[in-house]
Scaffold this motif. Structure first.
Motif, PDB file in Angstrom:
ATOM      1  N   VAL A 168      35.427  35.674  41.721  1.00 19.40           N
ATOM      2  CA  VAL A 168      36.429  34.881  41.030  1.00 19.40           C
ATOM      3  C   VAL A 168      35.970  33.782  40.222  1.00 19.40           C
ATOM      4  N   THR A 169      36.519  33.636  39.443  1.00 17.01           N
ATOM      5  CA  THR A 169      36.029  32.264  38.361  1.00 17.01           C
ATOM      6  C   THR A 169      37.192  31.537  37.753  1.00 17.01           C
ATOM      7  N   ASN A 170      36.746  30.372  37.289  1.00 15.57           N
ATOM      8  CA  ASN A 170      37.800  29.566  36.436  1.00 15.57           C
ATOM      9  C   ASN A 170      38.077  30.168  35.259  1.00 15.57           C
ATOM     10  N   GLY A 171      38.426  31.169  34.745  1.00 13.04           N
ATOM     11  CA  GLY A 171      38.706  31.917  33.640  1.00 13.04           C
ATOM     12  C   GLY A 171      37.667  32.623  33.037  1.00 13.04           C
ATOM     13  N   THR A 172      37.639  33.225  31.974  1.00 17.01           N
ATOM     14  CA  THR A 172      36.760  33.992  31.506  1.00 17.01           C
ATOM     15  C   THR A 172      35.431  33.052  30.998  1.00 17.01           C
ATOM     16  N   GLN A 173      35.762  31.854  30.430  1.00 19.79           N
ATOM     17  CA  GLN A 173      34.550  31.055  30.055  1.00 19.79           C
ATOM     18  C   GLN A 173      33.384  30.506  31.045  1.00 19.79           C
ATOM     19  N   GLN A 174      34.183  30.318  32.389  1.00 16.83           N
ATOM     20  CA  GLN A 174      33.016  30.296  33.475  1.00 16.83           C
ATOM     21  C   GLN A 174      32.430  31.433  33.678  1.00 16.83           C
TER      22      GLN A 174
ATOM     23  N   LEU B  71      46.579  28.739  34.510  1.00 21.27           N
ATOM     24  CA  LEU B  71      46.010  28.830  36.207  1.00 21.27           C
ATOM     25  C   LEU B  71      44.376  28.910  36.083  1.00 21.27           C
ATOM     26  N   ARG B  72      43.809  29.173  34.961  1.00 20.92           N
ATOM     27  CA  ARG B  72      42.500  29.175  34.838  1.00 20.92           C
ATOM     28  C   ARG B  72      41.768  30.144  35.977  1.00 20.92           C
ATOM     29  N   LEU B  73      42.345  31.357  36.006  1.00 22.44           N
ATOM     30  CA  LEU B  73      41.807  32.175  37.124  1.00 22.44           C
ATOM     31  C   LEU B  73      41.234  33.379  36.181  1.00 22.44           C
ATOM     32  N   GLY B  74      39.985  33.820  36.390  1.00 21.81           N
ATOM     33  CA  GLY B  74      39.392  35.123  35.794  1.00 21.81           C
ATOM     34  C   GLY B  74      38.708  35.725  36.927  1.00 21.81           C
ATOM     35  N   PHE B  75      37.757  36.651  36.637  1.00 23.56           N
ATOM     36  CA  PHE B  75      36.986  37.475  37.399  1.00 23.56           C
ATOM     37  C   PHE B  75      35.857  38.144  36.800  1.00 23.56           C
TER      38      PHE B  75
END
Length: 338
Positions: A38-44, A178-182
């Motif tokens: 789990v990441t803080n969005g695609t950018q991370q 939300l700043r949620l990515g994966f």
């Protein structure tokens, strides 16, 4: 995981399991909870990939025109970014530089043109990556929203050698804030990727992760996707029909049946014309994007991008009426006689 306790850098176990189930059903992506970070969005996610796999001076290839934040990120980390042209079948594999260590692509709905990478091109890309010992970063940012046609298998599913890192986000399906990515990481990269996530920020916010895990497991997320998909489908149909019928003298619509935006090439307007149109449209309360803003190495043809994720369906017709007036004003006007 108890509230107030540091989380596993890879993320909440329940959320990773929920994501693995969701993408397995909705996108045919194969992976277990152990493969998900789990990441803080695609950018991370892209930052983690770069920290693990790339060194300053390494070459990263990406679609041209392409999504600008990854280009900026890779260059900020000292890599050399090379743009690769895109045609009606997606990234032109034959144009990839042999020295590229990584290839960043948006195969399901190319950003910004909107085309889907053909199956033959997908296989060719994977074969190229194996021959050249490169990794493929597959950014699948909005393929939950498909309005026609049979979805093609993701690169991650077609991959048999562990060279694809699959990246997803909840920015389009829920909220960008939300700043949620994966990311779905091959076993060979899992340990290094988790360590990179740890040294970056330890873990993504735990309360948000727990809430999203519950939202997916209860079936609410799937219901939400079905509901908004109907709305987006209506907007997509209204927008594409209007562009074909009312802008045929100005625009060539690029076929697309996925996502939350469409793109069109200009028939006779120049890049300068499009710049003027975008500025005038903004003054009239209409937001468009210019294809020229997505240049990596080569200047793309004049054209525009229209997003419909945030506009009410009933307002599309008026928005396009105002946009048409901008084209008439900026393209059709003739120089005054001397």
């Amino acid at each position: 995981m108890a509230a107030g306790v540091y989380e596993n850098p890879a993320g909440n176990r329940e959320l990773r399991a929920a994501i693995a189930r969701h993408i397995g059903i909705s996108r045919s992506v194969s992976g277990s909870p152990d493969d998900v970070i789990v990441t803080n969005g695609t950018q991370q996610a892209l930052d983690i990939i770069a920290r693990v796999l790339l060194e300053p001076g390494d070459v990263v290839a990406m679609e041209d025109p392409g999504y600008q934040p990854p280009k900026d990120l890779f260059r900020a980390l000292g890599t050399r970014v090379i743009g690769v042209p895109v045609d009606s079948e997606g990234l032109v594999v034959e144009a990839l530089p042999a020295e590229a260590r990584a290839v960043y692509v948006t195969p399901s709905h190319q950003y910004p043109l909107g085309v889907a990478m053909s199956l033959s091109r997908r296989r060719a890309l994977l074969a190229w990556a194996e021959r050249n010992n490169a990794v493929v970063v597959e950014d699948d940012y909005d393929s939950e929203f498909r309005f026609g046609g049979r979805p093609l298998e993701p690169l991650q599913t077609l991959d048999t050698t562990g060279r694809v890192v699959y990246v997803g986000t909840f920015s389009k399906t829920l909220l960008p804030t939300l700043r949620l990515g994966f990311m779905v990481v091959p076993p060979s990269l899992q340990e290094a990727a988790q360590k990179a996530k740890f040294v970056t920020d330890w873990h993504t916010a735990t309360i948000t992760q727990s809430a999203l895990a519950w939202f997916i497991d209860e079936g609410a997320f799937a219901r939400h996707i079905r509901k908004v998909s109907r709305t987006y489908s209506e907007r997509h149909e209204a927008l594409t029909a209007a562009i074909k019928s009312n802008f045929g003298d100005y625009l060539d619509l690029i076929p697309s049946s996925t996502g939350l935006h469409i793109a069109a090439y200009a028939r006779r307007a120049s890049v300068d014309h499009i710049d003027a149109i975008a500025s005038r449209a903004f003054d009239l309360g209409v937001a468009i994007q210019r294809l020229s803003a997505f240049q990596v190495d080569r200047k793309p043809p004049a054209g525009i991008i229209l997003g419909y994720g945030a506009i009410e369906t009933a307002r599309i017709a008026e928005g396009l009426r105002r946009l048409r007036s901008c084209f008439d004003e900026c393209v059709s006007r003739r120089p005054k006689a001397a």
